[in-house]
Design a protein around this motif. Structure first.
Motif, PDB file in Angstrom:
ATOM      1  N   SER A  22     -23.179 -19.256  18.322  1.00 19.24           N
ATOM      2  CA  SER A  22     -22.822 -20.169  19.559  1.00 19.24           C
ATOM      3  C   SER A  22     -23.567 -21.641  19.335  1.00 19.24           C
ATOM      4  O   SER A  22     -22.674 -22.665  19.577  1.00 19.24           O
ATOM      5  CB  SER A  22     -23.208 -19.850  21.159  1.00 19.24           C
ATOM      6  N   LEU A  23     -24.502 -21.810  18.946  1.00 19.78           N
ATOM      7  CA  LEU A  23     -25.072 -23.127  18.714  1.00 19.78           C
ATOM      8  C   LEU A  23     -24.009 -23.823  17.616  1.00 19.78           C
ATOM      9  O   LEU A  23     -23.813 -24.925  17.774  1.00 19.78           O
ATOM     10  CB  LEU A  23     -26.484 -23.000  18.020  1.00 19.78           C
ATOM     11  N   GLY A  24     -24.025 -23.289  16.522  1.00 19.67           N
ATOM     12  CA  GLY A  24     -23.177 -23.729  15.414  1.00 19.67           C
ATOM     13  C   GLY A  24     -21.751 -24.020  15.914  1.00 19.67           C
ATOM     14  O   GLY A  24     -21.022 -25.129  15.806  1.00 19.67           O
ATOM     15  N   ASN A  71     -27.960 -35.452  16.494  1.00 22.60           N
ATOM     16  CA  ASN A  71     -27.650 -34.179  17.307  1.00 22.60           C
ATOM     17  C   ASN A  71     -28.158 -32.854  16.708  1.00 22.60           C
ATOM     18  O   ASN A  71     -28.705 -32.050  17.062  1.00 22.60           O
ATOM     19  CB  ASN A  71     -26.322 -33.801  17.421  1.00 22.60           C
ATOM     20  N   LEU A  72     -28.228 -32.954  15.066  1.00 25.29           N
ATOM     21  CA  LEU A  72     -28.722 -32.031  14.338  1.00 25.29           C
ATOM     22  C   LEU A  72     -30.090 -32.253  13.976  1.00 25.29           C
ATOM     23  O   LEU A  72     -30.587 -30.919  13.825  1.00 25.29           O
ATOM     24  CB  LEU A  72     -27.812 -31.614  12.974  1.00 25.29           C
ATOM     25  N   PHE A  73     -30.775 -33.387  14.014  1.00 23.00           N
ATOM     26  CA  PHE A  73     -31.974 -33.624  13.398  1.00 23.00           C
ATOM     27  C   PHE A  73     -32.920 -32.776  14.224  1.00 23.00           C
ATOM     28  O   PHE A  73     -33.870 -32.259  13.642  1.00 23.00           O
ATOM     29  CB  PHE A  73     -32.168 -34.936  13.344  1.00 23.00           C
ATOM     30  N   PRO A  74     -33.013 -32.908  15.737  1.00 24.87           N
ATOM     31  CA  PRO A  74     -34.044 -32.481  16.369  1.00 24.87           C
ATOM     32  C   PRO A  74     -34.038 -30.762  16.380  1.00 24.87           C
ATOM     33  O   PRO A  74     -35.134 -30.127  16.540  1.00 24.87           O
ATOM     34  CB  PRO A  74     -33.728 -32.805  17.845  1.00 24.87           C
ATOM     35  N   CYS A 122     -31.874 -27.510  24.697  1.00 28.14           N
ATOM     36  CA  CYS A 122     -32.274 -28.832  24.108  1.00 28.14           C
ATOM     37  C   CYS A 122     -31.129 -29.546  23.806  1.00 28.14           C
ATOM     38  O   CYS A 122     -30.818 -30.826  23.546  1.00 28.14           O
ATOM     39  CB  CYS A 122     -33.425 -28.869  23.361  1.00 28.14           C
ATOM     40  N   VAL A 123     -30.265 -28.809  22.943  1.00 25.95           N
ATOM     41  CA  VAL A 123     -29.021 -29.462  22.271  1.00 25.95           C
ATOM     42  C   VAL A 123     -28.237 -30.096  23.326  1.00 25.95           C
ATOM     43  O   VAL A 123     -27.555 -31.033  23.222  1.00 25.95           O
ATOM     44  CB  VAL A 123     -28.256 -28.432  21.653  1.00 25.95           C
ATOM     45  N   GLY A 124     -28.203 -29.566  24.572  1.00 23.14           N
ATOM     46  CA  GLY A 124     -27.448 -30.171  25.523  1.00 23.14           C
ATOM     47  C   GLY A 124     -28.102 -31.545  26.071  1.00 23.14           C
ATOM     48  O   GLY A 124     -27.402 -32.537  26.414  1.00 23.14           O
ATOM     49  N   LEU A 169     -41.224 -30.621  21.666  1.00 26.48           N
ATOM     50  CA  LEU A 169     -40.901 -31.023  20.044  1.00 26.48           C
ATOM     51  C   LEU A 169     -39.564 -31.365  19.898  1.00 26.48           C
ATOM     52  O   LEU A 169     -39.147 -32.357  19.475  1.00 26.48           O
ATOM     53  CB  LEU A 169     -41.316 -29.828  19.216  1.00 26.48           C
ATOM     54  N   THR A 170     -38.643 -30.646  20.325  1.00 23.19           N
ATOM     55  CA  THR A 170     -37.214 -30.856  20.224  1.00 23.19           C
ATOM     56  C   THR A 170     -36.680 -31.996  21.066  1.00 23.19           C
ATOM     57  O   THR A 170     -35.935 -32.784  20.573  1.00 23.19           O
ATOM     58  CB  THR A 170     -36.262 -29.818  20.923  1.00 23.19           C
ATOM     59  N   LEU A 171     -37.019 -32.280  22.386  1.00 22.66           N
ATOM     60  CA  LEU A 171     -36.925 -33.525  22.860  1.00 22.66           C
ATOM     61  C   LEU A 171     -37.548 -34.615  22.539  1.00 22.66           C
ATOM     62  O   LEU A 171     -36.793 -35.933  22.477  1.00 22.66           O
ATOM     63  CB  LEU A 171     -37.350 -33.433  24.504  1.00 22.66           C
ATOM     64  N   ALA A 172     -38.941 -34.584  21.896  1.00 20.04           N
ATOM     65  CA  ALA A 172     -39.427 -35.911  21.385  1.00 20.04           C
ATOM     66  C   ALA A 172     -38.585 -36.169  20.039  1.00 20.04           C
ATOM     67  O   ALA A 172     -38.316 -37.513  19.807  1.00 20.04           O
ATOM     68  CB  ALA A 172     -40.858 -35.585  21.131  1.00 20.04           C
ATOM     69  N   THR A 173     -38.121 -35.330  19.110  1.00 20.40           N
ATOM     70  CA  THR A 173     -37.519 -35.605  18.088  1.00 20.40           C
ATOM     71  C   THR A 173     -36.089 -35.884  18.390  1.00 20.40           C
ATOM     72  O   THR A 173     -35.508 -36.838  17.625  1.00 20.40           O
ATOM     73  CB  THR A 173     -37.517 -34.608  17.064  1.00 20.40           C
ATOM     74  N   ALA A 174     -35.591 -35.583  19.510  1.00 14.52           N
ATOM     75  CA  ALA A 174     -34.161 -36.029  19.958  1.00 14.52           C
ATOM     76  C   ALA A 174     -34.186 -37.551  20.378  1.00 14.52           C
ATOM     77  O   ALA A 174     -33.201 -38.289  19.908  1.00 14.52           O
ATOM     78  CB  ALA A 174     -33.692 -35.346  21.040  1.00 14.52           C
ATOM     79  N   LEU A 175     -35.310 -37.965  20.942  1.00 17.67           N
ATOM     80  CA  LEU A 175     -35.658 -39.328  21.414  1.00 17.67           C
ATOM     81  C   LEU A 175     -35.658 -40.098  20.054  1.00 17.67           C
ATOM     82  O   LEU A 175     -34.940 -41.306  19.872  1.00 17.67           O
ATOM     83  CB  LEU A 175     -36.609 -39.657  22.048  1.00 17.67           C
TER      84      LEU A 175
END
Length: 780
Positions: free
Chosen positions: A625-627, A654-657, A683-685, A754-760
Motif C-alpha cells: 500500500s505504501l508503494g 517523499n521517498l528519501f525519509p 510519516c509518509v502522510g 527519524l522519519t520526520l527529521a529526515t523529511a524536513l
C-alpha cells in the motif's frame, strides 16, 4: 468585505467563498459534532435504516459453508469422527493461567529437595482451594506409565529420603510428559497450569496478583524453601496487553499532546494562535472516533493509538501551515478576518491536496487480503476527511472568535524565525551547487531504497508488552528454560487400511525431523510415549503396549477413530522471522515423508504457524500500500500541478525519509513489522504534506515572476517557518514514546522522529536543489 479583487482560479474562489460564510462553517461544525456524538452514544439511530437482508444473507452463506466444511471433515472418518465422550485426553499445557515456580538465585538446590518439594505441593493444594481456580495441573497430575494398572505419582511423599528424592529426579527427568513440559531440564523451573472458574472472578487481580500472592504466602511458611513465583499464560498476558494498551495509549497520547502543545506555545509565542491550532486536530480526532462507530470499526486494534495519532499529526501539520499564513497576512497590515480569508484562500488548496493524496494512499489498503488491514485503511480515510473539514472549519471560526483579536501577539518573535534566518544561507549554498546536491540526493535515495529492500517481515506475538511486567518476564524465562510458552503441532491423518506399524514409522520420521531443529522445543507425541515404555521390538509390536496405558494417555496424541495423531512442540516468542527457515524446512520435510507414505497427510498447525504464513501477507499488504500510495501521490501531483517534471521532482523528498528510516532498520538488525509499517504509513502522510505545501507556494511565487532562484527562496521563506514548526512539535511529541517500556512504543517513537527529521531535511535542502536543477524550464 474589502474591495480586494478575487483571483480568477476556481479553487481560490471556492475557498474565498468558504471563508466569507461563517454561518456555513458553524452549520458544518454543529452537524459533524452532532453526528459524532450520536456515534459515541447510540449509532443505531442512524444505522437502523440500513437493510438487514445483506447481513442475513452473509450469515446464511456462512452457515452453509460451515455445514459443508463440517460434513467434509466428518465424511472421511468412521462414526462421524467422534471421540468417545467418557475419555478426556491428558494435556501437558492449556492452562489459562500458568504459575512459574523457580528456585531462588541464592540456592544451589533444585525442586528435588525436601523443603522445596514440600512447599510446591502445599502451594498446589492451596491454589486448588481458591474459588476462582477450577483445577491445577502440574507434576503430581501426570499419569503413571505403570503397565500393571497400579496408581502412583511421579513425585515422592513430603518426607521422602534423599535417595528417594534422587530416584524421583531421574524418573521425572526421563519422563517425556514432564521434562521440557512441566519442568525444565535442570530441575529449577516448574509449571503449574491453572484452569479458571470464571463465575468467581470478580476482578483482574483474581486471576493475576491474588494467585501469585497466595503461592508466595504458602511457600514462605515452609522452612528452608527457596521459591519464587511469577504468573503468565494466556489470561495474564491478555490482561497485561489490554491494560498496557489502554494505559499506554492514554499516557503517551497525553504526554505527546502536552509536549506538542508546550512546544507550539514556545514556538508561536502566542497563546491564542496555539489554542486555535490545537483545537482543530483535536476536533478532527473526536469526529473521526465518533464516525467510526457508524462503520463498526471502533474495535480495530489500530484505532486506539495509530488512527488518533495519524489524524492529529495530519491535522496539526495543516493547522500550522494555515495559521502561519494567516499570521503572515496579519503582519502585512490586514485585519484578522481578512488575514484569515487570505490564508484560507492561499493554503486551503494545499490542505485539500494533502488530504486527497493521503486519503487515496490509504484507499489502497482496501485491496489487502486481511480484514484488519482493510479496516485500518478505511479508518484512516475517514480520519483524513474529518481532519480536513475540522481544520478549514475550526481555524476560520477561531480567528473570528475573541481569540482572534490577539492572534498577532508573539508575531515576529518566534524562535523559528531566528532559525529560519540561519538556514537561509544554507539554502543559498544548495542553490549555488544545485547540480551536485541534486545528483547526490538521487543517488543516496536510490541506494537507501535498495538497502531497504533487504527488510524481512516479522511479528512477535507479545512485542507490545511492557518488558518490566511480571507476565512478560515469566514468558521470556519460559523461552529460555522450556523452549517457549506457545505450542504448535504436526497433525498426521491417514486414509485407507494403513497399519499401526507404518503410523509409528511416520511418527518416528516426524520426531527425527523436529529433533534436528534447534528452535523447536521438546517435541512430544505417541513416539515419545512408547519410547518411554520398557521392552523392545519393532514398531508394530510396540504399538500393542499402547493398550496398557491409562485411557487419558492413549488418546493424548492418538485418536484411532478419527485416524488422527499429532506431535506437539514448543515455540519461543522470538519473532516469526526467526522461524521462517525452520518452518520452511519442516514443511519440506513433511512433504518428503508424505511422498514416502502416500496414505498419510501431514500438516504443520498452530498459531505460530498461522502467523508465519499470514503475517507475511499482512505486512506485505501494508508495504504494498505504501508503494501504491507513492505512485498515486505522484500521479495526483502531476495532474494538479500540470507538470510531469514537478511530479518526478516530488518523488525524491517523499521517498528519501522512508528509505533512510528503512535502511536504519536494516543496519540495526530490525525487521518489517506491523508497527514499523504503520509508522511509515503515518510519516509518509506528513512528509508529503510538507512537500505539497512547498510546491504549492513555489507555483504561486512562479506566477509573481523573478529569477528562478529568487522564486525558490521566496517559497522557502513562505513555508519554512511552518515546516520547522510542525517538525519540531511533532518530533517532540513522538519522542515521548521513546521512554516507554514497550518495545513497540520505543520503535514507534524512534522511527517517527527519524522519519520526520529526515523529511524536513529533504524538503528544506533536497527539494530546493531539485527544483533549481530540474524545474528551470518553468522559469518565466
Amino acid at each position: 468585505m474589502t474591495g480586494t479583487t478575487r483571483p480568477a482560479s476556481w479553487s481560490s474562489r471556492l475557498f474565498f467563498w468558504w471563508a466569507d460564510h461563517p454561518l456555513a462553517q458553524i452549520a458544518v461544525f454543529i452537524v459533524m459534532s452532532t453526528l459524532a456524538t450520536i456515534g459515541f452514544t447510540n449509532p443505531s439511530l442512524i444505522t437502523d435504516w440500513i437493510p438487514e437482508r445483506l447481513e442475513q444473507t452473509d450469515q446464511s452463506n456462512a452457515s452453509t459453508r460451515s455445514g459443508r466444511d463440517r460434513n467434509r471433515r466428518n465424511m472421511d472418518y468412521p462414526d462421524g469422527g467422534r471421540v468417545p465422550e467418557n475419555v478426556q485426553p491428558f494435556q501437558v499445557g492449556g492452562g489459562q493461567c500458568i504459575l512459574v515456580a523457580t528456585i531462588g538465585p541464592s540456592s544451589d538446590a533444585d525442586f528435588f529437595s525436601g523443603p522445596n518439594l514440600r512447599a510446591l505441593r502445599r502451594v498446589a493444594e492451596g491454589l486448588q482451594e481458591m474459588p476462582q481456580i477450577d483445577d491445577v495441573m502440574w507434576l503430581d497430575s501426570v499419569p503413571s506409565f505403570n503397565l500393571f494398572g497400579l496408581s502412583g505419582t511421579l513425585l515422592p511423599s513430603d518426607n521422602a529420603s534423599q535417595r528417594q528424592l534422587d530416584e524421583a529426579r531421574s524418573r521425572v527427568l526421563e519422563n517425556p510428559l514432564a521434562v521440557g513440559q512441566l519442568i525444565s531440564g535442570d530441575g529449577r523451573t516448574v509449571l503449574m497450569h491453572l484452569g479458571i472458574d470464571w463465575f468467581f472472578v470478580t476482578s483482574d487481580d483474581a486471576v493475576t496478583t491474588e494467585i501469585r500472592q497466595r503461592a508466595e504466602s504458602i511457600a514462605s511458611q515452609v522452612p528452608g524453601a527457596s521459591l519464587r513465583f511469577q504468573l503468565t499464560g494466556p489470561v495474564p498476558l491478555h490482561l497485561m496487553m489490554a491494560n498496557n494498551h489502554v494505559t499506554d495509549s492514554t499516557k503517551y497520547q497525553l504526554i505527546g499532546y502536552s509536549i506538542m502543545l508546550l512546544s507550539a506555545v514556545i514556538l508561536f509565542r502566542g497563546f491564542s494562535a496555539v489554542v486555535i491550532v490545537a483545537v482543530a486536530p483535536a476536533v478532527g480526532v473526536l469526529w473521526t472516533t465518533g464516525m467510526l462507530h457508524y462503520l463498526d470499526l471502533q474495535d480495530n486494534p489500530f484505532n486506539d493509538i495509530i488512527v488518533p495519532v495519524l489524524v492529529s499529526l495530519v491535522g496539526l501539520t495543516d493547522s500550522v501551515h494555515l495559521m502561519v499564513e494567516i499570521r503572515q497576512q496579519r503582519a502585512s497590515g490586514l485585519e484578522v478576518n481578512e488575514a484569515a480569508r487570505r490564508g484560507v484562500s492561499r493554503v486551503g488548496m494545499a490542505c485539500l491536496l494533502t488530504s486527497t493524496t493521503t486519503a487515496i494512499g490509504f484507499l489502497s489498503l482496501l485491496g489487502a487480503h486481511h480484514e484488519i488491514v482493510r479496516d485500518f485503511g478505511m479508518c484512516c480515510v475517514v480520519g483524513v476527511a474529518m481532519t480536513f473539514i475540522s481544520v478549514l472549519t475550526v481555524i476560520p471560526l477561531g480567528c473570528r472568535s475573541p481569540l482572534g483579536r490577539r492572534l498577532h501577539v508573539g508575531l515576529g518573535k518566534s524562535l523559528v524565525d531566528g532559525q529560519l534566518r540561519r538556514i537561509g544561507p544554507l539554502v543559498d549554498w544548495v542553490l549555488r551547487r544545485d547540480r551536485a546536491v541534486a545528483r547526490v540526493a538521487i543517488a543516496v535515495t536510490l541506494a537507501l531504497a535498495l538497502i531497504s529492500l533487504q527488510l524481512q517481515p516479522d511479528e512477535k506475538r507479545y512485542s507490545g508488552l511492557s518488558e518490566s511486567g511480571e507476565a512478560a518476564q515469566a514468558l521470556r524465562h519460559l523461552d529460555r528454560a522450556l523452549g517457549g510458552l506457545e505450542f504448535s503441532t504436526v497433525d498426521v491423518r491417514w486414509y485407507g487400511d494403513s497399519d499401526d506399524g507404518e503410523l509409528l514409522d511416520v511418527l518416528g520420521e516426524v520426531d527425527t525431523l523436529l529433533a534436528g531443529e534447534p528452535l523447536i522445543g521438546n517435541p512430544l507425541g505417541l513416539g515419545q510415549l512408547l519410547a518411554a515404555l520398557p521392552g523392545e521390538g519393532d514398531a508394530k509390536e510396540r504399538m500393542t503396549l499402547l493398550e496398557l496405558l491409562p485411557p487419558s494417555l492413549k488418546r493424548a496424541f492418538y485418536v484411532p477413530e478419527r485416524r488422527f495423531a499429532s506431535v506437539q512442540f514448543r515455540v519461543q516468542d522470538l519473532g516469526i522471522a526467526a522461524y521462517n527457515d525452520t518452518f520452511q524446512r519442516i514443511e519440506k520435510g513433511l512433504e518428503s515423508i508424505a511422498d514416502r507414505h502416500p496414505d498419510f497427510e501431514l500438516i504443520l498447525e498452530g498459531h505460530a504457524v498461522w502467523r508465519w504464513s499470514n503475517i507475511y501477507q499482512i505486512v506485505t499488504d501494508l508495504a504494498t500500500s505504501l508503494g501504491t500510495a507513492s505512485v498515486v501521490i505522484w500521479l495526483v501531483l502531476t495532474i494538479v500541478y500540470r507538470s510531469v517534471r514537478i511530479g518526478l521532482i516530488s518523488i525524491i523528498p517523499n521517498l528519501f525519509p522512508l528509505a533512510a528510516t528503512a535502511a536504519m532498520l536494516v543496519f540495526s538488525g530490525q525487521h518489517l513489522e506491523m508497527v514499523t509499517v504503520c509508522v511509515f504509513t503515518i510519516c509518509v502522510g506528513i512528509a508529503v504534506d510538507d512537500t505539497i505545501h512547498f510546491l504549492t507556494r513555489y507555483q504561486e511565487e512562479m506566477k509573481q515572476g523573478g529569477e528562478h532562484e529568487d522564486v525558490i527562496r521566496r517559497a522557502f521563506t513562505g513555508v519554512g517557518s511552518a515546516l520547522l514548526m510542525t517538525t519540531i512539535v511533532l518530533v517532540a511529541g513522538l519522542a515521548s514514546a521513546i521512554a516507554g517500556d514497550s518495545r513497540d512504543a520505543r520503535i514507534f517513537g524512534i522511527m517517527g522522529c527519524l522519519t520526520l527529521a529526515t523529511a524536513l531535511f529533504a524538503d528544506v535542502l533536497l527539494l530546493p536543489a531539485m527544483l533549481s536543477r530540474y524545474a528551470k524550464s518553468r522559469r518565466r
